[in-house]
Design an enzyme around this catalytic site. Structure first.
Site, short mmCIF file in Angstrom:
data_model
loop_
_atom_site.label_atom_id
_atom_site.label_comp_id
_atom_site.label_asym_id
_atom_site.label_seq_id
_atom_site.Cartn_x
_atom_site.Cartn_y
_atom_site.Cartn_z
N ARG A 69 0.74 -1.28 0.06
CA ARG A 69 -0.09 0.24 0.00
C ARG A 69 0.87 1.17 0.06
O ARG A 69 2.12 1.43 0.42
CB ARG A 69 -1.05 0.11 1.15
CG ARG A 69 -2.01 -0.81 1.32
CD ARG A 69 -2.94 -0.83 2.37
NE ARG A 69 -2.20 -1.32 3.45
CZ ARG A 69 -1.81 -0.58 4.28
NH1 ARG A 69 -1.72 0.71 4.53
NH2 ARG A 69 -1.14 -1.26 5.61
N TYR A 197 -1.38 -3.46 -7.13
CA TYR A 197 -0.92 -4.25 -5.87
C TYR A 197 -2.18 -4.13 -4.79
O TYR A 197 -2.93 -3.28 -4.56
CB TYR A 197 0.20 -3.65 -5.19
CG TYR A 197 0.41 -4.41 -3.85
CD1 TYR A 197 0.97 -5.77 -3.71
CD2 TYR A 197 -0.03 -4.10 -2.59
CE1 TYR A 197 0.81 -6.46 -2.65
CE2 TYR A 197 -0.01 -4.96 -1.55
CZ TYR A 197 0.50 -6.11 -1.65
OH TYR A 197 0.63 -6.88 -0.52
N LYS A 206 -9.71 -2.85 1.86
CA LYS A 206 -9.38 -1.41 2.59
C LYS A 206 -10.16 -0.18 2.00
O LYS A 206 -10.67 0.61 2.96
CB LYS A 206 -7.74 -1.01 2.76
CG LYS A 206 -6.91 -2.23 3.43
CD LYS A 206 -7.40 -2.55 4.56
CE LYS A 206 -7.00 -3.69 5.28
NZ LYS A 206 -5.84 -4.49 5.24
N HIS A 226 -10.55 -2.49 11.52
CA HIS A 226 -9.27 -3.40 10.76
C HIS A 226 -9.14 -4.40 12.07
O HIS A 226 -8.11 -4.38 12.77
CB HIS A 226 -8.19 -2.55 10.90
CG HIS A 226 -7.12 -3.21 9.73
ND1 HIS A 226 -5.71 -2.67 10.05
CD2 HIS A 226 -6.92 -4.10 9.13
CE1 HIS A 226 -4.96 -3.52 9.28
NE2 HIS A 226 -5.69 -4.30 8.67
N SER A 248 -1.32 -3.75 10.23
CA SER A 248 -0.74 -4.56 9.21
C SER A 248 0.33 -5.28 9.63
O SER A 248 1.26 -4.83 10.05
CB SER A 248 -0.67 -3.90 7.89
OG SER A 248 -1.79 -2.95 7.36
N CYS A 250 0.87 -7.46 11.70
CA CYS A 250 1.04 -7.57 12.98
C CYS A 250 0.26 -8.91 13.79
O CYS A 250 0.05 -8.97 14.83
CB CYS A 250 0.99 -6.38 13.90
SG CYS A 250 2.15 -5.07 13.37
N ASP A 277 -9.13 -9.96 8.93
CA ASP A 277 -8.64 -8.76 8.74
C ASP A 277 -9.68 -7.41 8.72
O ASP A 277 -9.34 -6.37 9.22
CB ASP A 277 -8.27 -8.29 7.11
CG ASP A 277 -7.13 -7.41 6.99
OD1 ASP A 277 -6.35 -7.14 7.47
OD2 ASP A 277 -7.66 -6.52 5.68
N ARG A 376 2.06 -12.21 -0.76
CA ARG A 376 0.87 -12.59 -0.05
C ARG A 376 0.40 -13.77 -0.97
O ARG A 376 0.66 -14.36 -2.03
CB ARG A 376 0.03 -11.63 -0.34
CG ARG A 376 0.33 -10.20 0.47
CD ARG A 376 -0.49 -9.90 1.72
NE ARG A 376 -0.02 -8.73 2.48
CZ ARG A 376 -0.42 -8.45 3.67
NH1 ARG A 376 -1.60 -8.87 3.79
NH2 ARG A 376 0.07 -7.51 4.20
#
Ligand code: GTP
Ligand code: SPV
Ligand code: MN
Length: 592
Positions: A69, A197, A206, A226, A248, A250, A277, A376
């Site tokens: 991002r 991406y 998001k 989130h 993100s 974590c 998420d 990912r």
């Protein structure tokens, strides 16, 4: 496909601007997916993997300058600058549209424009919200078909409801200098240019489910967060649900798919995954909060995912999965990433497409990683062995506890509990975490990331805090709020807490606190476990080690309080709700 004039006008407007050679409606069918997969494979946009070992799986590389991002190029284009607030980039909407239209002009010449009707949440369910994304990327289409519910039934559902979020995406030239991810909350509109991406282009994720939805939630009395959502089934069959907001990379996916240690499984404990998420959360008639996962798949961090750390995630990736920016092994048609196993391929290509083998070093002798740190997997939720039977429950699941957490080498203890909702909102607002590879920029820098929403709040964060405070006042039975930190380091830079499945030991204490069956120590920052109340059975971990991360060092926290005050005053000044300043003053008093 539809007679809805708003939809048709929207498509017409952007087709005229971007001048695609063809327009293709995505109908959600398996046949169309196969056709698009073949087409993308024929152009090299994706590579089909070994049908026996990884059925239905494909591999994709993004441009080298387009792997995460881009927060500095992400904008909230609300009508006023105040609407976006002090933590967001802002652009005046008409100026933004003008600039973006100029970049998008003729961007799809020679390309096909795909129209993706998608639903966040189960189509037709009361909490579902719909979107239409226009894109010139088959990779985006294939990802959206996993991450959301795509198909013609969405058009019928929009027809009835009339409301949807517009999304315009074009790769244009993947030009970093003209990359923009813009949101127009008052127009239900997202405009994303020059990226290919993940979070920049899968507009349901998001952009819609957090930035646009958080704005809608503020207006409509709910929360878009989130957060992961997990269920803990106890030996008596009762299931308690917990949500967790971590920044993100974590640990949300890992916690959501946790497999408890044997000391728990043999007693009959089980963890189920509702979401990894994003959570959409509403107050129920019974005064509790209820959460749904609006997504339909996982866009998970690959590096570090293995049979030991997260077998459920790994199992989710064994079919119908898209791998992005990991290592590709042409000989076997398989993929690899750092931390998958101890047998890296000897003859492979790295995420940039260069020849690569395990242990390869550069001229200075440094190891060259094969997978991008933010590589990912995109996997269907139904692939996950721990997926909850409530995954599609349109009413959502009742929340017993909310956990906030960050990546902190020092300061934040393993776990503590807020005194009440208002203190819990304070605890969420003071979250700080080391930055990760999920966004471009420096990694490992501690920054304030309230509620893990810093990059995702679609309106003024001061109003967001006020909304959280107001939400608590309406709940007769609010969840308890906790803070965790799995990432404390020892003097040698090693993680002290084993983490992963062993995080169950902390969840266990959290549940016991929710059920009022265990005492706690009152510290200046909140309630902490008595060391004996964290179950260490079967773990090679001493009480002393535990005590070392169940600490509240007053000097450290005095500095932390000063840091929080700087953050509050310089970012928000007197726009911050007074309750949060009161909580800060109370914390300082307890630290004297
Ligand atoms: P996003 O998808 O970016 O929102 O990330 P996420 O919050 O879902 O993070 P994820 O679970 O994918 O974990 C990111 C990284 O943290 C991986 O490299 C994991 O191996 C690591 N990690 C997750 N849980 C733990 C833990 O309990 N302890 C330690 N030490 N590392 C963890
Ligand atoms: C995150 O960065 O929090 C992610 C990945 O979950 S992305 O979809 O790129 O936002
Ligand atoms: Mn995320």
């Amino acid at each position: 496909m539809t007679k809805n004039k708003v939809i048709l006008d929207f498509i017409d407007q952007y087709a005229k601007l971007m001048t695609p050679d063809n327009i293709v409606w995505i109908d959600g069918s398996e046949e169309q997916k196969q056709r698009l997969t073949e087409e993308a494979a024929s152009t090299g946009e994706i590579i089909k993997l070994n049908e026996k070992l990884l059925p239905g799986c494909v591999y994709h590389r993004t441009a080298v300058n387009d792997v995460a991002r881009v927060e500095h190029r992400t904008f909230i284009c609300s009508r006023t600058k105040d609407g976006a607030g002090p933590t967001n980039n802002w652009m005046e909407p008409q100026e933004a549209y003008k600039m973006l239209d100029k970049i998008a002009e003729k961007a799809m010449t020679g390309r096909t424009m795909y129209i993706i009707p998608y639903s966040m949440g189960k189509v037709g369910s009361p909490f579902a919200k719909y979107g239409i994304e226009l894109t010139d990327s088959i990779y985006v289409v294939l990802n959206m078909m996993i991450m959301t519910r795509v198909g013609t039934d969405v058009l019928d559902a929009i027809g009835k409801k009339g409301e949807f979020v517009k999304g315009v995406h074009s790769k244009v030239q993947l030009d970093l200098e003209n990359r923009y991810i813009c949101h127009f909350p008052e127009d239900n509109m997202i405009y994303s240019l020059n990226s290919g991406y993940g979070g920049n282009v899968l507009l349901g994720k998001k952009c819609f489910a957090l930035r646009i939805a958080s704005y809608q939630a503020w207006k409509q009395n709910w929360l878009a967060e989130h957060m992961l959502i997990l269920g803990i089934e106890k030996p008596n069959g009762e299931i308690k649900y917990i949500t967790g907001a971590f920044p993100s990379a974590c640990g949300k996916t890992n916690l959501a798919m946790l497999i408890p240690p044997e000391t728990y499984t043999k007693k009959g404990y089980k963890v189920t995954t509702v979401g990894d998420d994003i959570a959409w959360i509403r107050p129920g008639k019974d005064g509790r909060l209820y959460a749904i996962n609006p997504e339909n798949g996982f866009f998970g961090v690959a590096p570090g995912t293995n049979m030991k750390s997260n077998p459920n995630a790994l199992a989710s990736t064994r079919k119908n999965t898209i791998f992005t920016n990991v290592v590709y092994v042409p000989k076997t048609g398989t993929v690899w990433w750092e931390g998958l196993d101890k047998n890296p391929p000897t003859d492979a290509e790295d995420w940039k497409g260069n020849k690569w083998y395990g242990g390869m070093t550069d001229a200075d002798g440094n190891i060259i990683k094969g997978a991008n740190p933010n590589s990912r997997f995109t996997s269907p939720a139904i692939n996950c062995p721990s997926i909850s039977p409530e995954f599609e429950n349109p009413e959502g699941v009742p929340i017993s506890a909310i956990i906030f957490g960050g990546r902190r080498a020092k300061a934040a203890p393993l776990v503590y509990e807020a005194y009440n909702w208002q203190h819990g909102v304070f605890v969420g607002s003071i979250m700080a975490s080391e930055t990760t590879a999920a966004a471009t920029g420096a990694v490992g820098v501690v920054r304030h990331d309230p509620m893990a929403m810093l990059p995702f709040c679609g309106y003024n964060m001061a109003d967001y805090f006020a909304h959280w405070l107001a939400m608590g006042k309406k709940l007769s039975n609010p969840p308890k709020i906790f803070n965790v930190n799995w990432f404390r380091l020892d003097d040698n830079g090693n993680f002290i807490w084993p983490g992963f499945g062993d995080n169950m030991r902390v969840l266990d204490w959290i549940l016991q606190r929710c059920e009022d069956v265990v005492d706690a120590v009152d510290t200046p920052i909140g309630y902490m476990p008595k060391p004996d109340d964290i179950n260490l059975e079967g773990l090679d971990f001493t009480k002393d080690q535990l005590v070392s991360i169940l600490d509240c060092d007053k000097d450290t926290w005095k500095q932390e309080a000063q840091e929080i005050e700087n953050f509050y005053t310089t970012k928000f000044g007197d726009t911050l709700p007074k309750e949060l300043y009161e909580e800060l003053a109370a914390l300082k008093k307890r630290l004297v």
